[in-house]
Design a protein around this motif. Structure first.
Motif, PDB file in Angstrom:
ATOM      1  N   UNK A 103     -15.790  28.268 -85.077  1.00  0.00           N
ATOM      2  CA  UNK A 103     -16.640  29.286 -85.234  1.00  0.00           C
ATOM      3  C   UNK A 103     -16.565  30.107 -86.706  1.00  0.00           C
ATOM      4  N   UNK A 104     -15.192  30.021 -87.103  1.00  0.00           N
ATOM      5  CA  UNK A 104     -14.951  30.679 -88.486  1.00  0.00           C
ATOM      6  C   UNK A 104     -15.701  29.804 -89.518  1.00  0.00           C
ATOM      7  N   UNK A 105     -15.514  28.493 -89.448  1.00  0.00           N
ATOM      8  CA  UNK A 105     -16.336  27.509 -90.488  1.00  0.00           C
ATOM      9  C   UNK A 105     -18.074  27.973 -90.408  1.00  0.00           C
ATOM     10  N   UNK A 106     -18.386  28.258 -89.029  1.00  0.00           N
ATOM     11  CA  UNK A 106     -19.658  28.284 -89.103  1.00  0.00           C
ATOM     12  C   UNK A 106     -20.234  29.784 -89.727  1.00  0.00           C
ATOM     13  N   UNK A 107     -19.271  30.639 -89.784  1.00  0.00           N
ATOM     14  CA  UNK A 107     -19.444  32.136 -90.254  1.00  0.00           C
ATOM     15  C   UNK A 107     -19.647  31.897 -91.856  1.00  0.00           C
ATOM     16  N   UNK A 108     -18.918  30.963 -92.238  1.00  0.00           N
ATOM     17  CA  UNK A 108     -18.731  30.904 -93.735  1.00  0.00           C
ATOM     18  C   UNK A 108     -19.825  30.070 -94.355  1.00  0.00           C
ATOM     19  N   UNK A 110     -18.874  22.381 -88.614  1.00  0.00           N
ATOM     20  CA  UNK A 110     -19.990  23.047 -87.796  1.00  0.00           C
ATOM     21  C   UNK A 110     -21.150  22.033 -87.407  1.00  0.00           C
ATOM     22  N   UNK A 111     -20.604  20.923 -87.731  1.00  0.00           N
ATOM     23  CA  UNK A 111     -21.808  19.616 -87.233  1.00  0.00           C
ATOM     24  C   UNK A 111     -22.363  19.866 -85.897  1.00  0.00           C
ATOM     25  N   UNK A 112     -21.596  20.104 -84.767  1.00  0.00           N
ATOM     26  CA  UNK A 112     -22.202  20.080 -83.460  1.00  0.00           C
ATOM     27  C   UNK A 112     -22.839  21.489 -83.167  1.00  0.00           C
ATOM     28  N   UNK A 113     -22.618  22.417 -84.027  1.00  0.00           N
ATOM     29  CA  UNK A 113     -23.219  23.642 -84.148  1.00  0.00           C
ATOM     30  C   UNK A 113     -24.677  23.597 -84.785  1.00  0.00           C
ATOM     31  N   UNK A 114     -24.517  23.169 -85.902  1.00  0.00           N
ATOM     32  CA  UNK A 114     -25.731  23.417 -86.938  1.00  0.00           C
ATOM     33  C   UNK A 114     -27.060  22.235 -86.168  1.00  0.00           C
ATOM     34  N   UNK A 115     -26.575  21.351 -85.554  1.00  0.00           N
ATOM     35  CA  UNK A 115     -27.625  20.394 -85.062  1.00  0.00           C
ATOM     36  C   UNK A 115     -27.889  20.823 -83.619  1.00  0.00           C
TER      37      UNK A 115
END
Length: 330
Positions: free
Chosen positions: A268-273, A248-253
């Protein structure tokens, strides 16, 4: 409070495939995990090549030219996605969109791009559709002409702040001329910078996996200067390669006000978790400028890298499109 309500931030899904749309996609939309979707020639090439869900329709279309077969297959999926996303769009017209790209072989032809964009938009016949146009010199004019006609546009393959600003200007001009609530997004590609430059960064004792985010934010600040609420920055190419970074690195930042992140389904699934669900720590435009000044002093040419990434991106999409056109003939 949700990120959507708090800072007008959205997650879109960078994936389209027929069985997925009819099942898991519906759940993600209903639960408002995602607020839109995007597609491109590479995604359709992968989906149509690997899924049996297209076989029956493909067989029925074999009497047609290759491009006609592809368009019928793709438009069927885009219509399905648009219907599923319509409640989100009706609730908030900044979201609930699905994008379809014009033929990438037309990237240097304004007239042909506009004509195809109009034709595809009319064939799909859903308000919550965006026509994707690559950010080339011909593309900027096409973006303006399409938005002037009230057609929502996704400006894509953006790697530089110059491209970002030119795209935002073109969309702004067209939206103002349209006199309608026409929408535009500016799709800034992120991770490809790091995949290209990380080895060089490490050799120069510089932090890897940082250029993509800093460049994306510089583009974001240029787009925000246009001050049009109907234009949002969309961070694309946000999946990671390998195990060096968190999925999720490029979402989180990149959780910033008035932005969208279109990510692969696995991301997206990793970000949900496990992903970050709050605003990112703000990096200012001044910090971005100073960062790139530092890179220039170390002989890292961001402008040259941007140009090469654009050329590579256009080439890859053209290649995927040509492969796809061959595969639709059984």
């Amino acid at each position: 409070m949700s990120l959507k309500k708090e800072i007008n931030y959205s997650i879109w899904c960078d994936f389209v495939e027929r069985d997925f749309l009819e099942n898991e996609f519906k759940d993600l939309v209903t639960n408002e995990v995602i607020h839109g979707a995007t597609s491109n020639p590479a995604i359709f090439e992968q989906s149509i090549s690997s899924s049996d869900a297209y076989t029956q329709q493909m067989n029925m279309l074999q009497a047609n030219e290759n491009k006609k077969i592809y368009e019928e297959l793709a438009i069927s999926d885009i219509k399905t996605a648009a219907k599923i996303l319509k409640p989100l769009y009706d609730n908030d017209a900044n979201d609930g969109f699905i994008s379809l790209e014009v033929d990438p072989l037309l990237c240097d032809d304004t007239k042909a791009t506009v004509e195809e964009g109009i034709r595809l938009y009319k064939q799909i016949s859903h308000d919550n559709v965006m026509i994707k146009v690559p950010a080339t010199q011909a593309g900027y004019k096409a973006m303006e002409e399409l938005t002037t006609l009230g057609i929502n546009v996704n400006a894509t393959l953006i790697f530089s702040s110059i491209q970002a600003l030119e795209s935002a200007k073109a969309l702004n001009e067209g939206i103002l001329k349209s006199g309608k609530d026409t929408k535009g997004v500016v799709s800034v590609f992120v991770s490809r910078f790091d995949r290209t430059l990380d080895s060089l960064m490490i050799k120069k004792d510089l932090e890897p996996a940082k250029v993509g985010i800093m460049n994306a934010l510089k583009c974001y600040y240029e787009i925000e200067k246009i001050q049009n609420d109907n234009i949002r920055t969309l961070f694309a190419s946000t999946g990671v390669k390998g195990d060096d970074l968190e999925p999720t690195y490029y979402i989180d930042n990149l959780i910033y006000k008035n932005t969208i992140n279109t990510a692969p389904l696995s991301t997206i699934k990793a970000w949900i978790e496990n992903g970050e669900k709050s605003k990112s720590k703000v990096i200012t435009e001044d910090e971005c400028d100073k960062y790139f000044e530092k890179l220039a002093k170390r002989d890292i040419n961001i402008e040259k890298t941007s140009e090469q990434l654009l050329a590579d991106g256009l080439s890859a999409f053209k290649s995927s499109f040509e492969v796809l056109l061959k595969k639709v003939k059984i």
